[in-house]
Motif scaffolding. Structure first.
Motif, short mmCIF file in Angstrom:
data_model
loop_
_atom_site.label_atom_id
_atom_site.label_comp_id
_atom_site.label_asym_id
_atom_site.label_seq_id
_atom_site.Cartn_x
_atom_site.Cartn_y
_atom_site.Cartn_z
N SER A 31 -17.05 -8.19 4.84
CA SER A 31 -18.42 -8.58 4.50
C SER A 31 -18.50 -8.90 3.01
CB SER A 31 -19.39 -7.44 4.81
OG SER A 31 -19.30 -7.09 6.16
N ASP A 32 -18.85 -10.11 2.68
CA ASP A 32 -19.12 -10.52 1.29
C ASP A 32 -17.98 -10.23 0.32
OD1 ASP A 32 -21.67 -11.36 2.08
OD2 ASP A 32 -22.44 -9.32 1.92
N ALA A 33 -16.74 -10.45 0.72
CA ALA A 33 -15.60 -10.24 -0.16
C ALA A 33 -14.59 -11.36 0.03
CB ALA A 33 -14.95 -8.89 0.10
N VAL A 34 -13.98 -11.76 -1.06
CA VAL A 34 -12.95 -12.80 -1.03
C VAL A 34 -11.59 -12.13 -1.13
CG1 VAL A 34 -12.03 -14.83 -2.22
CG2 VAL A 34 -14.50 -14.46 -2.10
N ILE A 35 -10.68 -12.51 -0.25
CA ILE A 35 -9.31 -12.02 -0.31
C ILE A 35 -8.48 -13.03 -1.08
CG2 ILE A 35 -7.23 -11.58 1.05
CD1 ILE A 35 -8.98 -10.46 3.26
N ARG A 36 -7.68 -12.53 -2.03
CA ARG A 36 -6.83 -13.40 -2.84
C ARG A 36 -5.37 -12.93 -2.78
NH1 ARG A 36 -10.09 -16.78 -5.59
NH2 ARG A 36 -12.15 -16.03 -6.14
N ASN A 37 -4.48 -13.87 -2.83
CA ASN A 37 -3.04 -13.61 -2.90
C ASN A 37 -2.56 -12.64 -1.82
OD1 ASN A 37 -2.87 -15.29 -5.18
ND2 ASN A 37 -3.42 -13.59 -6.52
N ALA A 38 -2.91 -12.92 -0.59
CA ALA A 38 -2.51 -12.06 0.52
C ALA A 38 -1.05 -12.32 0.87
CB ALA A 38 -3.39 -12.34 1.74
N PHE A 79 -2.99 -7.41 -0.99
CA PHE A 79 -3.92 -8.46 -1.41
C PHE A 79 -4.87 -7.93 -2.48
CE2 PHE A 79 -5.47 -6.19 2.26
CZ PHE A 79 -6.81 -5.94 1.98
N TYR A 80 -5.58 -8.86 -3.09
CA TYR A 80 -6.67 -8.53 -4.01
C TYR A 80 -7.98 -8.85 -3.31
CZ TYR A 80 -3.31 -8.24 -7.84
OH TYR A 80 -2.26 -7.88 -8.65
N VAL A 81 -9.00 -8.06 -3.61
CA VAL A 81 -10.33 -8.31 -3.07
C VAL A 81 -11.27 -8.51 -4.24
CG1 VAL A 81 -12.26 -7.31 -1.82
CG2 VAL A 81 -9.97 -6.99 -0.97
N ASP A 82 -12.04 -9.58 -4.19
CA ASP A 82 -13.09 -9.84 -5.18
C ASP A 82 -14.43 -9.50 -4.55
OD1 ASP A 82 -11.25 -10.78 -6.97
OD2 ASP A 82 -11.74 -12.89 -6.70
N VAL A 83 -15.11 -8.52 -5.16
CA VAL A 83 -16.44 -8.12 -4.69
C VAL A 83 -17.35 -8.02 -5.91
CG1 VAL A 83 -17.79 -6.37 -3.48
CG2 VAL A 83 -15.42 -6.78 -2.80
N ASP A 84 -18.41 -8.79 -5.92
CA ASP A 84 -19.40 -8.77 -7.00
C ASP A 84 -18.76 -8.86 -8.38
OD1 ASP A 84 -21.44 -8.53 -5.13
OD2 ASP A 84 -21.34 -6.33 -5.12
N GLY A 85 -17.79 -9.73 -8.54
CA GLY A 85 -17.16 -9.94 -9.84
C GLY A 85 -16.04 -8.98 -10.17
N ASP A 86 -15.81 -7.97 -9.36
CA ASP A 86 -14.71 -7.03 -9.59
C ASP A 86 -13.53 -7.38 -8.68
OD1 ASP A 86 -16.15 -5.49 -11.45
OD2 ASP A 86 -17.09 -4.33 -9.84
N ARG A 87 -12.32 -7.22 -9.21
CA ARG A 87 -11.11 -7.50 -8.44
C ARG A 87 -10.32 -6.21 -8.30
NH1 ARG A 87 -7.74 -12.65 -9.83
NH2 ARG A 87 -9.55 -13.49 -8.77
N VAL A 88 -9.95 -5.89 -7.05
CA VAL A 88 -9.22 -4.65 -6.75
C VAL A 88 -7.97 -5.00 -5.93
CG1 VAL A 88 -9.35 -2.40 -5.60
CG2 VAL A 88 -11.38 -3.35 -6.69
N TYR A 89 -6.84 -4.38 -6.29
CA TYR A 89 -5.60 -4.55 -5.54
C TYR A 89 -5.59 -3.55 -4.39
CZ TYR A 89 -0.68 -4.36 -4.30
OH TYR A 89 0.51 -4.37 -3.61
N LEU A 90 -5.29 -4.02 -3.19
CA LEU A 90 -5.26 -3.14 -2.02
C LEU A 90 -4.04 -3.45 -1.15
CD1 LEU A 90 -9.02 -3.37 -0.96
CD2 LEU A 90 -7.89 -1.45 -2.11
N GLN A 91 -3.72 -2.46 -0.33
CA GLN A 91 -2.63 -2.60 0.63
C GLN A 91 -3.07 -1.91 1.92
OE1 GLN A 91 1.26 -1.51 -0.84
NE2 GLN A 91 1.80 -0.59 1.12
N THR A 92 -2.73 -2.50 3.06
CA THR A 92 -3.09 -1.88 4.33
C THR A 92 -2.22 -0.65 4.58
OG1 THR A 92 -1.56 -3.28 5.58
CG2 THR A 92 -3.84 -4.06 5.36
N ARG A 93 -2.81 0.36 5.20
CA ARG A 93 -2.03 1.55 5.56
C ARG A 93 -1.07 1.22 6.71
NH1 ARG A 93 -2.75 5.75 2.54
NH2 ARG A 93 -4.79 6.13 1.66
N ASP A 94 -1.51 0.38 7.62
CA ASP A 94 -0.66 -0.01 8.74
C ASP A 94 0.25 -1.15 8.34
OD1 ASP A 94 -1.86 1.85 10.44
OD2 ASP A 94 -3.34 0.40 11.17
#
Length: 124
Positions: A31-38, A79-94
């Motif tokens: 919801s309302d987030a852009v995925i980058r560099n997946a 991947f990185y997620v952009d939400v409201d101008g903030d960028r966070v690096y994330l990784q799936t647990r699975d």
């Protein structure tokens, strides 16, 4: 004439035994987030996915590929997620398995379990 028929038959036999490439896609259902560099393992699948968008299929096979991935294999999605101008690096647990001659679509949504590897490694 027999040689010609044999050669045609041999070519058809060899070409029918070749593996079809596997393919992987990633879909952004956040919801309302852009995925980058997946990326799946070391394979970059998508540079940017808007909400509701699905990446083009990335084809991999075992004969040769630039990414040096042998199938079957399984990796998490990073991947990185952009939400409201903030960028966070994330990784799936699975981790997601891609087999030989298989097509998968990995859906990243609000219920996908993710973590930030840096925060978990350096949790004081």
């Amino acid at each position: 004439m027999k040689k010609f028929i044999f050669i045609v038959f041999a070519i058809l036999l060899v070409s029918s035994c070749q593996e079809e490439p596997s393919s992987i896609k990633i879909q952004n259902s956040l919801s309302d987030a852009v995925i980058r560099n997946a990326q799946w393992g070391t394979v970059r699948v998508a540079s940017e996915l808007l909400p509701g968008q699905r990446s083009e299929a990335l084809h991999l096979d075992n004969t040769y590929n630039y990414y040096d991935i042998r199938l079957p294999n399984k990796f998490p999605v990073k991947f990185y997620v952009d939400v409201d101008g903030d960028r966070v690096y994330l990784q799936t647990r699975d981790s997601f398995r891609l087999g030989i001659e298989e097509e998968i679509v990995i859906i990243i949504d609000d219920d996908t379990e993710v973590f930030n590897q840096l925060l978990e490694e350096y949790n004081y």
